[in-house]
Design an enzyme around this catalytic site. Structure first.
Site, PDB file in Angstrom:
ATOM      1  N   ASP A  59      55.214 -88.939-130.975  1.00 22.40           N
ATOM      2  CA  ASP A  59      55.240 -89.165-129.525  1.00 22.40           C
ATOM      3  C   ASP A  59      54.762 -87.953-128.729  1.00 22.40           C
ATOM      4  O   ASP A  59      55.204 -87.709-127.605  1.00 22.40           O
ATOM      5  CB  ASP A  59      56.648 -89.564-129.054  1.00 22.40           C
ATOM      6  CG  ASP A  59      57.157 -90.784-129.792  1.00 22.40           C
ATOM      7  OD1 ASP A  59      56.340 -91.669-130.071  1.00 22.40           O
ATOM      8  OD2 ASP A  59      58.357 -90.851-130.082  1.00 22.40           O
ATOM      9  N   ALA A  98      54.372 -96.896-135.160  1.00 17.13           N
ATOM     10  CA  ALA A  98      53.761 -96.071-134.112  1.00 17.13           C
ATOM     11  C   ALA A  98      53.817 -96.790-132.764  1.00 17.13           C
ATOM     12  O   ALA A  98      53.805 -98.015-132.702  1.00 17.13           O
ATOM     13  CB  ALA A  98      52.310 -95.767-134.472  1.00 17.13           C
ATOM     14  N   GLY A  99      53.882 -95.994-131.718  1.00 16.36           N
ATOM     15  CA  GLY A  99      53.763 -96.534-130.363  1.00 16.36           C
ATOM     16  C   GLY A  99      52.923 -95.537-129.593  1.00 16.36           C
ATOM     17  O   GLY A  99      53.398 -94.451-129.269  1.00 16.36           O
ATOM     18  N   HIS A 100      51.663 -95.851-129.393  1.00 19.53           N
ATOM     19  CA  HIS A 100      50.736 -94.926-128.735  1.00 19.53           C
ATOM     20  C   HIS A 100      50.382 -95.462-127.354  1.00 19.53           C
ATOM     21  O   HIS A 100      49.851 -96.562-127.228  1.00 19.53           O
ATOM     22  CB  HIS A 100      49.462 -94.747-129.585  1.00 19.53           C
ATOM     23  CG  HIS A 100      49.737 -94.112-130.916  1.00 19.53           C
ATOM     24  ND1 HIS A 100      48.761 -93.896-131.847  1.00 19.53           N
ATOM     25  CD2 HIS A 100      50.886 -93.629-131.462  1.00 19.53           C
ATOM     26  CE1 HIS A 100      49.294 -93.311-132.916  1.00 19.53           C
ATOM     27  NE2 HIS A 100      50.578 -93.156-132.701  1.00 19.53           N
ATOM     28  N   THR A 101      50.690 -94.679-126.341  1.00 20.37           N
ATOM     29  CA  THR A 101      50.457 -95.117-124.970  1.00 20.37           C
ATOM     30  C   THR A 101      49.120 -94.588-124.475  1.00 20.37           C
ATOM     31  O   THR A 101      48.823 -93.409-124.631  1.00 20.37           O
ATOM     32  CB  THR A 101      51.553 -94.569-124.036  1.00 20.37           C
ATOM     33  OG1 THR A 101      52.796 -94.727-124.690  1.00 20.37           O
ATOM     34  CG2 THR A 101      51.547 -95.258-122.695  1.00 20.37           C
ATOM     35  N   THR A 131      62.464 -97.547-137.510  1.00 28.91           N
ATOM     36  CA  THR A 131      62.053 -98.463-136.450  1.00 28.91           C
ATOM     37  C   THR A 131      62.330 -99.914-136.848  1.00 28.91           C
ATOM     38  O   THR A 131      62.097-100.827-136.062  1.00 28.91           O
ATOM     39  CB  THR A 131      60.549 -98.307-136.158  1.00 28.91           C
ATOM     40  OG1 THR A 131      59.831 -98.566-137.368  1.00 28.91           O
ATOM     41  CG2 THR A 131      60.219 -96.900-135.664  1.00 28.91           C
ATOM     42  N   GLN A 138      52.920 -91.051-136.074  1.00 28.98           N
ATOM     43  CA  GLN A 138      54.092 -90.179-136.297  1.00 28.98           C
ATOM     44  C   GLN A 138      53.721 -88.696-136.115  1.00 28.98           C
ATOM     45  O   GLN A 138      52.911 -88.396-135.265  1.00 28.98           O
ATOM     46  CB  GLN A 138      54.699 -90.435-137.688  1.00 28.98           C
ATOM     47  CG  GLN A 138      55.316 -91.820-137.864  1.00 28.98           C
ATOM     48  CD  GLN A 138      54.309 -92.943-137.996  1.00 28.98           C
ATOM     49  OE1 GLN A 138      53.440 -92.895-138.854  1.00 28.98           O
ATOM     50  NE2 GLN A 138      54.405 -93.952-137.173  1.00 28.98           N
ATOM     51  N   LYS A 172      49.490 -88.628-128.761  1.00 30.86           N
ATOM     52  CA  LYS A 172      48.298 -88.836-129.598  1.00 30.86           C
ATOM     53  C   LYS A 172      47.397 -89.927-129.033  1.00 30.86           C
ATOM     54  O   LYS A 172      46.174 -89.822-129.068  1.00 30.86           O
ATOM     55  CB  LYS A 172      48.713 -89.204-131.038  1.00 30.86           C
ATOM     56  CG  LYS A 172      49.520 -88.119-131.720  1.00 30.86           C
ATOM     57  CD  LYS A 172      49.997 -88.549-133.091  1.00 30.86           C
ATOM     58  CE  LYS A 172      51.031 -89.656-133.060  1.00 30.86           C
ATOM     59  NZ  LYS A 172      52.341 -89.266-132.493  1.00 30.86           N
ATOM     60  N   GLY A 173      48.033 -90.990-128.507  1.00 30.76           N
ATOM     61  CA  GLY A 173      47.252 -92.105-127.963  1.00 30.76           C
ATOM     62  C   GLY A 173      46.369 -91.649-126.827  1.00 30.76           C
ATOM     63  O   GLY A 173      45.172 -91.951-126.782  1.00 30.76           O
TER      64      GLY A 173
HETATM   65  P1  GDP Z   1      52.081 -90.939-129.099  1.00 27.68           P
HETATM   66  O1  GDP Z   1      52.959 -91.794-129.941  1.00 27.68           O
HETATM   67  O2  GDP Z   1      51.869 -89.576-129.684  1.00 27.68           O
HETATM   68  O3  GDP Z   1      50.780 -91.591-128.733  1.00 27.68           O
HETATM   69  O4  GDP Z   1      52.875 -90.697-127.739  1.00 27.68           O
HETATM   70  P2  GDP Z   1      53.681 -91.823-126.889  1.00 27.68           P
HETATM   71  O5  GDP Z   1      52.704 -92.699-126.215  1.00 27.68           O
HETATM   72  O6  GDP Z   1      54.726 -92.442-127.721  1.00 27.68           O
HETATM   73  O7  GDP Z   1      54.449 -90.893-125.855  1.00 27.68           O
HETATM   74  C1  GDP Z   1      53.767 -90.024-125.010  1.00 27.68           C
HETATM   75  C2  GDP Z   1      54.067 -90.404-123.552  1.00 27.68           C
HETATM   76  O8  GDP Z   1      53.663 -89.351-122.727  1.00 27.68           O
HETATM   77  C3  GDP Z   1      53.311 -91.624-123.070  1.00 27.68           C
HETATM   78  O9  GDP Z   1      54.115 -92.276-122.126  1.00 27.68           O
HETATM   79  C4  GDP Z   1      52.073 -91.039-122.421  1.00 27.68           C
HETATM   80  O10 GDP Z   1      51.521 -91.865-121.398  1.00 27.68           O
HETATM   81  C5  GDP Z   1      52.645 -89.787-121.824  1.00 27.68           C
HETATM   82  N1  GDP Z   1      51.727 -88.646-121.714  1.00 27.68           N
HETATM   83  C6  GDP Z   1      50.753 -88.237-122.571  1.00 27.68           C
HETATM   84  N2  GDP Z   1      50.220 -87.064-122.152  1.00 27.68           N
HETATM   85  C7  GDP Z   1      50.868 -86.740-121.016  1.00 27.68           C
HETATM   86  C8  GDP Z   1      50.811 -85.624-120.130  1.00 27.68           C
HETATM   87  O11 GDP Z   1      50.036 -84.667-120.316  1.00 27.68           O
HETATM   88  N3  GDP Z   1      51.675 -85.627-119.052  1.00 27.68           N
HETATM   89  C9  GDP Z   1      52.556 -86.640-118.835  1.00 27.68           C
HETATM   90  N4  GDP Z   1      53.371 -86.570-117.778  1.00 27.68           N
HETATM   91  N5  GDP Z   1      52.646 -87.704-119.655  1.00 27.68           N
HETATM   92  C10 GDP Z   1      51.826 -87.740-120.737  1.00 27.68           C
HETATM   93  P1  IMO Z   2      54.288 -92.367-133.034  1.00 29.71           P
HETATM   94  O1  IMO Z   2      53.022 -92.656-133.793  1.00 29.71           O
HETATM   95  C1  IMO Z   2      58.475 -91.102-133.240  1.00 29.71           C
HETATM   96  C2  IMO Z   2      60.683 -92.234-136.851  1.00 29.71           C
HETATM   97  C3  IMO Z   2      61.807 -93.232-136.708  1.00 29.71           C
HETATM   98  C4  IMO Z   2      62.740 -92.741-137.812  1.00 29.71           C
HETATM   99  C5  IMO Z   2      61.769 -92.313-138.907  1.00 29.71           C
HETATM  100  C6  IMO Z   2      61.535 -93.359-139.994  1.00 29.71           C
HETATM  101  O2  IMO Z   2      54.461 -93.182-131.810  1.00 29.71           O
HETATM  102  O3  IMO Z   2      54.442 -90.901-132.813  1.00 29.71           O
HETATM  103  P2  IMO Z   2      60.155 -95.633-140.057  1.00 29.71           P
HETATM  104  O4  IMO Z   2      60.298 -96.885-139.265  1.00 29.71           O
HETATM  105  O5  IMO Z   2      58.829 -94.976-139.923  1.00 29.71           O
HETATM  106  O6  IMO Z   2      60.568 -95.785-141.483  1.00 29.71           O
HETATM  107  O7  IMO Z   2      61.238 -94.615-139.403  1.00 29.71           O
HETATM  108  O8  IMO Z   2      60.544 -92.035-138.247  1.00 29.71           O
HETATM  109  N1  IMO Z   2      59.370 -92.686-136.334  1.00 29.71           N
HETATM  110  C7  IMO Z   2      58.828 -92.231-135.198  1.00 29.71           C
HETATM  111  N2  IMO Z   2      59.293 -91.381-134.268  1.00 29.71           N
HETATM  112  N3  IMO Z   2      57.226 -91.619-133.110  1.00 29.71           N
HETATM  113  C8  IMO Z   2      56.724 -92.451-134.047  1.00 29.71           C
HETATM  114  O9  IMO Z   2      55.453 -92.877-134.044  1.00 29.71           O
HETATM  115  C9  IMO Z   2      57.553 -92.834-135.129  1.00 29.71           C
HETATM  116  N4  IMO Z   2      57.383 -93.639-136.199  1.00 29.71           N
HETATM  117  C10 IMO Z   2      58.503 -93.527-136.923  1.00 29.71           C
HETATM  118  O10 IMO Z   2      62.409 -93.148-135.445  1.00 29.71           O
HETATM  119  O11 IMO Z   2      63.430 -91.603-137.387  1.00 29.71           O
HETATM  120 MG    MG Z   3      54.720 -92.880-129.817  1.00 33.60          MG
END
Ligand code: GDP
Ligand code: IMO
Ligand code: MG
Length: 427
Positions: A13, A39-42, A128, A223, A16-17
């Site tokens: 988190d 994964a959850g990429h925003t 997850t 991750q 990366k997205g």
């Molecule tokens: P990922 O899993 O690595 O793709 O990250 P996530 O999407 O799970 O979480 C990152 C969050 O931070 C998302 O809500 C993005 O829209 C937000 N985000 C990414 N870069 C920035 C930044 O530079 N500033 C702010 N305020 N938000 C950001």
């Molecule tokens: P992105 O790509 C944050 C964490 C889970 C748990 C552990 C194992 O959005 O960064 P799993 O379901 O993979 O067997 O869970 O890994 N986890 C993440 N935490 N961001 C993620 O993906 C994750 N994917 C798995 O919360 O602790």
């Molecule tokens: Mg994420």
């Protein structure tokens, strides 16, 4: 610069997205090489927000071919619903390529994931619940089902029978659940075959040819480094290799082809699920980071645990990934703190330790040693160059860079594509 890896330098988190999407416009292929729909990429494009789970974030860039590599575990139901969700929003998904060697997540994997967590009770990982661990376990145990198996009914039947053989004994005798019928699974899986057939390709060949032709290929990690099954905080990890080497095995591309490895690094730290987290905050600062940073899981909706930046972890990520650059995200979230603590080392049982301890017990005992840096109060979300940042924000970035062991080549100052300060070009 034909092949770049972009990966999480912390516990996921990191943004990366957003980073992938930002580069997507100049990249020919974006490849997921491990993980699945955990994964959850925003990605935020203008006023549109997308949450991607299984599809590479490059799918939102029209010129880019998204690829799901052999190292990914694919839940076909999730894949098809993610595709149709994007199609409804006008995104062209027709270029997607999926490796025939990628393994499938079936309904029995998700069931086993959930019952195992329940069985572990207090010792649970906090997965997850998407069936990731059980699908990878079957792969390593050589009873997995691959995407290509969908197209041969008799092979598929044999493989599903073999996979269910032991699993049903476990479900019934240990977990007190009903047995899963082969025909039920078979019917569901065969129902996906025709919908997926057109996407399946020899992705290793496609990607190696592309690199040889000088096309730009970006490998997008899911991750993060500390969730890596080999290099993370085992057992509180995911079941794949998000670290840079995973891009090679998970896409079938040799290490000599990778030219740059970019670590995505949040300006503070978050973690979802169980496991050690030395800089975790349990006070008002932690809550403030969570609220201002919008730190809520994209996949599970769980609140993320929040803490200060940890330079020991960043240095470790530089080492195990051979990072060439960092992309520092969410600097804007730190606006408004008078002083910002940064963890520079750990104290473990009275000793000062500069590197991540390889011993699990030591890591559980690690207490952060903080250095405080002066904060800033100006809005930085409109800054386009490093020089436009307030002096103390510049100092914060420079200090993190020195502690972390690789240059910070971009800085995120907001979630949108354009809310980024580019210092050195990645391409
Ligand atoms: P990922 O899993 O690595 O793709 O990250 P996530 O999407 O799970 O979480 C990152 C969050 O931070 C998302 O809500 C993005 O829209 C937000 N985000 C990414 N870069 C920035 C930044 O530079 N500033 C702010 N305020 N938000 C950001
Ligand atoms: P992105 O790509 C944050 C964490 C889970 C748990 C552990 C194992 O959005 O960064 P799993 O379901 O993979 O067997 O869970 O890994 N986890 C993440 N935490 N961001 C993620 O993906 C994750 N994917 C798995 O919360 O602790
Ligand atoms: Mg994420």
């Amino acid at each position: 610069m034909p092949a770049l890896v972009l990966l999480g330098a912390q516990w996921g988190d990191e943004g990366k997205g957003k980073a992938t999407d930002l580069l997507g416009g100049s990249v020919d292929y974006v490849v997921r090489y491990q993980g699945g729909n955990n994964a959850g990429h925003t990605v935020v494009v203008g006023d549109q927000k997308y949450a991607l789970h299984l599809l590479p974030s490059g799918i939102l860039s029209p010129g880019c071919t998204p690829v799901i590599g052999n190292g990914v575990v694919v839940d076909p139901a999730v894949l098809l619903s993610e595709l149709s969700g994007l199609q409804e929003r006008g995104v062209d998904t027709s270029k997607l390529l999926i490796s025939g060697n990628a393994h499938l997540i079936t309904s029995y994997h998700t069931t086993v994931d959930k019952v195992t967590e329940r069985f572990l009770g207090k010792r649970k990982i906090g997965t997850t619940g998407r069936g990731i661990g059980p699908a990878y376990a079957d792969k390593i145990n050589r009873v997995g089902i691959r995407v290509q198996d969908l197209f041969d009914e008799s092979i598929l039947r044999q493989k599903v029978e073999a996979a269910l053989d032991v699993k049903n004994q476990l479900l019934v005798k240990l977990y007190n659940r009903r047995a899963i019928a082969t025909d039920e699974v078979l019917e569901e899986l065969l129902g996906y075959a025709d919908q997926l057939r057109g996407f399946v390709a020899d992705t290793t060949l496609v990607l190696n040819d592309a690199i040889d032709e000088g096309k730009v290929v970006l490998f997008e990690g899911g991750q993060g480094t500390l969730l890596d099954v080999d290099h993370g905080t085992y057992p509180f990890v995911t079941s794949s290799n998000p670290t840079a080497g995973g891009a090679c095995t998970g896409a079938g591309v040799g290490p000599t082809k990778i030219s740059r490895v970019i670590g995505i690094l949040k300006a503070y730290t978050t973690r979802v699920g169980a496991g050690p987290f030395p800089t975790e905050l349990f006070d008002g600062d932690g809550e403030k980071l969570r609220v201002i940073g919008g730190e809520r899981g994209v996949t599970t909706g769980r609140d993320r645990r929040c803490g200060w930046f940890d330079a020991v972890i960043a240095r470790y990520a530089t080492r195990v990934n051979g990072l060439t650059d960092f992309f520092l995200t969410k600097l804007d979230v730190l606006t408004g703190w008078e002083r910002i603590p940064v963890c520079v080392a750990y104290e473990i049982d009275g000793r000062r330790v500069e590197e991540l301890p390889y011993n699990q017990t030591d890591f559980h005992h690690a207490k952060p040693v903080y250095e405080e840096l002066p904060g800033w109060s100006e809005d930085i979300s409109k800054a386009k160059t490093f020089e436009e940042l307030p002096k103390n924000a510049q100092r914060y970035v420079k200090a993190l860079e020195e502690m972390s062991g690789a240059p910070i080549s971009a800085i995120g100052v907001g979630p949108g594509r354009t809310e980024t300060i580019e210092i050195n070009s990645f391409l």
